[in-house]
Design an enzyme around this catalytic site. Structure first.
Site, short mmCIF file in Angstrom:
data_model
loop_
_atom_site.label_atom_id
_atom_site.label_comp_id
_atom_site.label_asym_id
_atom_site.label_seq_id
_atom_site.Cartn_x
_atom_site.Cartn_y
_atom_site.Cartn_z
N TRP A 94 -14.25 -13.62 50.63
CA TRP A 94 -13.17 -12.78 51.19
C TRP A 94 -12.55 -11.91 50.10
CZ3 TRP A 94 -8.16 -15.24 53.74
CH2 TRP A 94 -7.34 -14.22 54.22
N ARG B 131 -1.39 -10.75 50.52
CA ARG B 131 -0.52 -11.89 50.24
C ARG B 131 0.93 -11.49 49.96
NH1 ARG B 131 -3.90 -14.70 45.56
NH2 ARG B 131 -4.06 -12.50 44.98
N TYR C 249 -15.05 -8.41 55.63
CA TYR C 249 -14.52 -8.52 54.27
C TYR C 249 -14.88 -7.27 53.47
CZ TYR C 249 -14.03 -13.57 55.22
OH TYR C 249 -13.71 -14.80 55.76
N ARG D 138 -13.11 -14.55 42.00
CA ARG D 138 -13.27 -13.10 41.79
C ARG D 138 -14.03 -12.80 40.50
NH1 ARG D 138 -7.91 -10.02 43.80
NH2 ARG D 138 -9.45 -8.37 43.84
N GLN E 103 -15.06 -23.24 61.53
CA GLN E 103 -14.43 -22.88 60.27
C GLN E 103 -12.94 -22.63 60.51
OE1 GLN E 103 -14.49 -19.26 57.02
NE2 GLN E 103 -16.46 -19.89 57.86
#
Length: 319
Positions: A21, A232, A61, A286, A178
């Protein structure tokens, strides 16, 4: 790394799988900010090198970009990991995301994912969200057709309720669910996990570190400086008053982990893996360094004493 069989499939998956993601980057509704593509490819390669044998991604994504990066990383591997991806979220030329479970849309998404991933068949194809609810049956029937045609090997669902899974099961078996799951997000424990156990549905959970909050790398300064295209920044877990409380929990996880040479993030992941119905956990990274910081969770068993210590803290702080 330990493995568990995923539901009614023949796939033995490692406890940890790489989640893509975040590497999709920013410039879409649920992006994580700018991402270096080479770092992303190296993170995937490192995850597989360290033992993860499955990668979870989704068409949406990065609006196709994460799948492209997964395809690029896997193309050079001699030992190929399982590749899981998802459908049901589509976008237009303005990069606006919407939901569709229409049969034609599901098939187009699958064909596009196969091209981006550079594979002939997808190991696990998942319905990302049950939206629109009235089209679940149409979308699931088309996914079953894709499976019968060999374009996907197994089909699963994501973010479904028990009632929605029952509707899907009336059409075709569900390989896996999921859902989100972490020590601060536990709604699935009451009904969903028991249902999956009773129906031999595998469970691969996402956000065990609560989107990085429980990783041990989060600080108040970092939360305050999220990029504009990092979703976020609008999540209450990264805002006061919950931010300070969450960071106190992280400090406890750090203390528990220090007893075993593990990071706070590894403790959070190990906590999710304690539940006997959870087959595997999705962990993002990442860059290769972030992957290395959590890989130990695949071999770390949290003791009953440590789990009780964490539970007591949560019961007190989040009452």
């Amino acid at each position: 790394m330990l493995k568990r069989r995923l539901g009614n499939t023949d796939m033995e998956i490692t406890l940890l799988g790489f989640g893509s993601w975040a590497i999709g980057g920013g410039n879409w509704a649920y992006g994580w900010g700018a991402q270096n593509d080479q770092d992303a490819v190296e993170a995937i390669v490192r995850a597989v090198d360290l033992g993860m044998n499955w990668i979870d991604t989704a068409a949406v994504y990065g609006l196709g970009h994460a799948e492209e990066l997964v395809g690029r990383a896997v193309a050079s591997m001699q030992e190929k990991p399982f590749i899981f991806t998802k459908c049901a979220l589509v976008w237009d030329e303005t990069r606006s995301v919407s939901s569709s479970l229409k049969a034609g849309s599901v098939r187009r998404e699958c064909e596009a994912s196969l091209q981006r991933l550079q594979v002939n068949a997808i190991d696990l194809y998942q319905m990302h969200w049950p939206d629109p609810d009235e089209d679940i049956e149409e979308g699931w029937l088309e996914m079953a057709k894709l499976q019968s045609e060999g374009l996907v090997r197994h089909i699963g669902v994501s973010n479904f309720t028990v009632a929605q899974m029952q509707r899907a099961l009336a059409i075709a078996p569900i390989a896996s669910l999921q859902p989100p799951y972490s020590m601060l997000r536990r709604a699935i424990e009451k009904e969903i996990l028991p249902f999956c156990f009773d129906n031999n549905i595998g469970v691969i959970v996402y956000s065990p570190m609560l989107s990085g909050m429980l990783s041990g790398a989060m600080t108040k300064d970092r939360a305050a400086s999220f990029a504009k295209d990092d979703w976020r920044r609008n999540n209450r877990e990264f805002q006061e008053p919950r931010l300070s409380r969450n960071l106190e929990l992280v400090e406890l996880l750090r203390q528990v982990g220090a007893l075993y040479g593990r990071s706070a993030g590894e403790v959070a992941i190990a906590w999710a893996l304690r539940h006997p119905v959870v087959t595997g956990v999705i962990v993002g990274g990442r860059n290769a360094l972030q992957v290395e910081g959590v890989i130990g969770a695949g071999e770390f068993l949290l003791s009953d004493e440590d789990a009780s210590r964490i539970e007591s803290f949560i019961a007190t702080m989040y009452a």
